[in-house]
Design an enzyme around this catalytic site. Structure first.
Site, PDB file in Angstrom:
ATOM      1  CD  GLU A  41      -2.847   1.050   2.832  1.00 42.11           C
ATOM      2  OE1 GLU A  41      -3.552   1.697   2.919  1.00 42.11           O
ATOM      3  OE2 GLU A  41      -2.405   0.103   3.731  1.00 42.11           O
ATOM      4  CE  LYS A 116      -7.135   0.944   3.272  1.00 43.79           C
ATOM      5  NZ  LYS A 116      -6.025   1.358   4.073  1.00 43.79           N
ATOM      6  CB  CYS A 156      -4.507  -2.138   3.936  1.00 42.62           C
ATOM      7  SG  CYS A 156      -3.585  -2.399   5.480  1.00 42.62           S
TER       8      CYS A 156
END
Length: 568
Positions: A41, A116, A156
Site C-alpha cells: 500500500e 481503497k 489493506c
C-alpha cells in the site's frame, strides 16, 4: 501464472528512491518469470505519509513518478504500485481530494487505478482525514501469452471486514465478497499493516478464513521497515482456496517470493514458507532492532548515544542499538553521582564490554553541588524532596543532549512502558532524546527479553537482571519504594491501558483496591509527561504514541469513579 510478492522497505517521501526499489524488485521478478508483481500500500510514496498528503505538489510528483516508473519497467510485466491519486469529483461534491490507490503499470503506461474502499480511523490510522473511499469493486484481467486470470484488488483494510470471522461488521460493505460475486479467480491484498506483537497470527487466521469461506486464493503483501514510530514486519503470505498457507515471506526484512497460480485448478501451488513464527521475545526484539535501524537511517543518523546507568532498561536499549547500528556506532555515557553504587558502574562497564560499545565517563557530583548551591537561597527553609532527586536526571539529560548536539548522535531514551504509564520518569532528564526505544515495552517484558538474549551467552550481566531495580537518586532507593512490584503493576496497566477496564473490574480481578487507585491516579496525572516524550516505537496495540489521544487538562479519571459510585 507466476505472481511475485515484492516485500519492500519504502521511505516516506522518497519518490525516486522508492521507485528504484520497486524497479529492482520487478527486474528480479521478471528474471524469475513473473507475470505480475505486487507491492505494498502506498509503496511509491511510503506509508504513512500523513500530512504530506495535503500538499498538492506531493500528489502531482507521485503521479509523475508512477508514469516514469511505468516506462522503466520490463514491457511484458504487470506491476501494482501504491499511490495517492487525485479525486476529480472533490471540488463539486465536497469529497476528500485524493484516493488511496493502486496503479496497474503495464506496457509502459499507467493502465488502471483502483481505489481503497474501507478507510480505517482508529488507533494510529486516520485515513478519513485525507482520503475519499472508492465506490466500486476493483479487478482486472491479467493476460500472459494465451492465458488469463481475473484478479480482484483489495487494499489493506478492505480485507478486514469479514462478519463471520469478527462476529460483527465494522463497515457496511465487504469488498472481498463483492469481488467473489463478480467472479474473480484470485484476490490480492496490498497492505501497510503496522507491527503489533502477535498480530501475524491474527492476520493468518483471518486470511485463511476468508480464503476458505469464499473458495478463492488470496495473496497478501505487506510493507516492511520502520517509519517514525511505526514498524512494519513484512511476513507477506499466500493462502490457497482451501485456506492453507502456501507461502510466507521473511519477517522484519525485505524479501521477494514467487507463487504460481494454476489456471486449470484455479488455485495457488505450494511455494516457499519462511520459518515458523517467532517466539514473543524474539519477535519484539527483531521489531525494535528494525525500528531503531530505520529511524536512524531514514533520519540521517549514523551513530547513537545512550546514558548507561547499570540498570536493565539502558542495558536492553544499548543491546538493541548495537545490533541495529553496529556496536562501534553506539556511545555509552556513564554519569555516576555520589549516590551511584559501585556495582552500577561496574555493571555498566561490563555490559559495554560484552556488547562491544565504547564508553565515556562524566561524573556529575560537582555539577549537583553547583546546582544545589545556586538554588540555596531560593529553596531556604524547604525540605529536600523529589526536586533535588530530579536535578540528577536533568543534569544527565543536559549532558547527553550536549553530546548529541556536538557529535550529531541520535540520543536514545531508555524508559520503559511501565515507567511512562505512571510518570516514573523525569521531564528534561531521562526523557530527553530523539527516539523512545522501549517506551511501549512493559518492565516485565524488558526482563524477559534480556533473559532471552542471554540464552546462549551472558550478554547482559547477570547482576543487572537479578538486582532490585533502582533509579539511584537517593541513598538506598529502589523502584518498589514508590511503585508496586512490577508483576503486579504491569498486570494492572495492561488491564487499564490496553483492555480499557475500570478500577472496579481490576479490583474484581484480584488486585487490592488501594493499589489500583494509586496506579490509576498516577496514570491519569502523568498525561502531560507522555505528551512530551520522543516518538515511541510501537509494539503493542495501545502504545503511548499517535494512537493515544488522552486530554491533559481534564477532570475525568481513568478509574471511571462516577460509574463505580453508581454501582455501589
Amino acid at each position: 501464472m507466476k505472481i511475485a510478492i515484492a516485500q519492500i522497505n519504502p521511505t516516506v517521501g522518497d519518490l525516486s528512491g522508492n521507485a528504484q526499489r520497486i524497479l529492482e524488485a520487478a527486474i528480479q521478478a521478471a528474471d524469475l518469470g513473473a507475470d505480475l508483481v505486487l507491492t505494498p500500500e502506498l509503496s511509491l510514496c511510503g506509508y504513512p505519509p500523513r500530512d504530506l498528503l495535503m500538499r498538492p505538489s506531493f500528489i502531482t510528483k507521485t503521479k509523475r513518478q508512477a508514469e516514469a516508473l511505468a516506462k522503466a519497467l520490463p514491457s511484458d510485466l504487470s506491476v501494482l504500485v501504491g499511490i495517492a491519486e487525485d479525486n476529480p469529483s472533490a471540488a463539486m461534491q465536497g469529497q476528500k481530494p485524493i484516493f488511496n490507490s493502486m496503479a496497474l503499470l503495464q506496457s509502459g503506461k499507467v493502465k488502471e487505478v483502483f481505489h481503497k474502499r474501507l478507510l480505517p480511523t482508529y488507533d494510529v490510522f486516520d485515513e478519513d482525514r485525507y482520503f475519499e473511499s472508492g465506490t466500486k469493486a476493483s479487478s482486472f484481467l491479467l493476460q500472459a501469452e494465451r492465458e488469463s486470470i481475473h484478479v480482484g484488488v483489495t487494499i489493506c483494510e478492505d480485507l478486514w471486514n469479514n462478519e463471520t470471522f469478527w462476529g460483527k461488521r465494522t463497515y457496511s460493505i465487504n469488498p472481498t465478497q463483492e469481488l467473489v460475486e463478480n467472479g474473480v479467480d484470485l484476490v490480492v491484498n496490498l497492505s501497510a499493516s503496522p507491527y503489533v506483537y502477535a498480530k501475524q497470527v491474527l492476520r493468518e487466521d483471518m486470511i485463511a478464513h476468508e480464503a476458505k469461506q469464499h473458495q478463492r486464493a488470496i495473496v497478501y503483501v505487506n510493507q516492511v521497515g520502520g517509519n517514525d514510530d511505526l514498524i512494519f514486519d513484512g511476513q507477506s503470505v499466500a493462502f490457497n482456496r482451501q485456506g492453507e498457507l502456501v507461502c510466507r515471506a521473511a519477517a522484519f526484512s525485505t524479501d521477494l517470493k514467487l507463487v504460481n497460480f494454476d489456471i486449470d485448478k484455479q488455485d495457488l501451488q505450494p511455494a516457499v514458507i519462511e520459518t515458523t513464527l517467532l517466539a514473543a521475545d524474539a519477535e519484539i526484539w527483531s521489531a525494535l532492532v528494525l525500528g531503531v535501524k530505520d529511524y536512524a537511517r531514514k533520519c540521517g543518523f549514523r551513530k547513537a548515544v545512550i546514558g548507561l546507568s547499570g540498570g536493565i532498561d539502558s542495558a536492553l536499549v544499548s543491546a538493541i542499538a548495537a545490533e541495529a547500528l553496529g556496536p562501534q556506532n553506539v556511545l555509552g555515557v556513564l554519569m555516576p553521582s555520589p549516590y551511584s553504587s559501585k556495582h552500577s558502574i561496574s555493571d555498566a562497564e561490563q555490559l559495554a564490554k560484552n556488547i562491544g560499545i565504547p564508553t565515556e565517563t562524566i561524573p556529575i557530583g560537582q555539577l549537583m553541588s553547583g546546582y544545589e548551591k545556586t538554588l540555596d537561597d531560593l529553596f531556604k527553609g524547604t525540605e529536600s524532596d523529589v526536586t533535588e532527586e530530579n536535578l540528577q536526571s536533568r543534569i544527565r539529560g543536559n549532558l547527553l543532549m550536549a553530546v548529541s548536539n556536538k557529535f550529531g548522535h541520535l540520543l536514545l531514551t531508555t524508559g520503559n512502558k511501565s515507567e511512562m504509564a505512571v510518570g516514573y520518569c523525569t521531564l528534561y532528564g531521562d526523557m530527553n532524546g530523539g527516539l523512545a526505544v522501549i517506551a511501549d515495552v512493559p518492565k516485565t517484558r524488558v526482563y524477559s527479553i534480556c533473559r532471552w538474549l542471554n540464552r546462549k551467552q551472558a550478554l547482559i550481566p547477570n547482576n543487572i537482571i537479578t538486582k532490585p531495580p533502582s533509579a539511584e537518586l537517593k541513598p538506598g532507593q529502589v523502584d518498589q519504594d514508590s511503585l508496586p512490584d512490577y508483576e503486579i503493576l504491569d498486570d494492572i496497566l495492561e488491564r487499564l491501558v490496553q483492555k480499557q477496564q475500570s478500577a472496579d473490574d481490576i479490583v474484581a480481578a484480584g488486585h487490592p483496591a488501594a493499589t489500583v487507585e494509586k496506579v490509576v491516579r498516577l496514570v491519569t496525572r502523568s498525561e502531560f509527561k507522555r505528551r512530551q516524550t520522543p516518538p515511541v516505537l510501537k509494539v503493542t496495540d495501545r502504545a503511548f504514541g499517535m494512537g493515544w489521544r488522552m486530554p491533559i487538562a481534564s477532570q475525568w479519571s481513568l478509574e471511571l469513579s462516577a460509574e463505580s459510585d453508581k454501582s455501589k
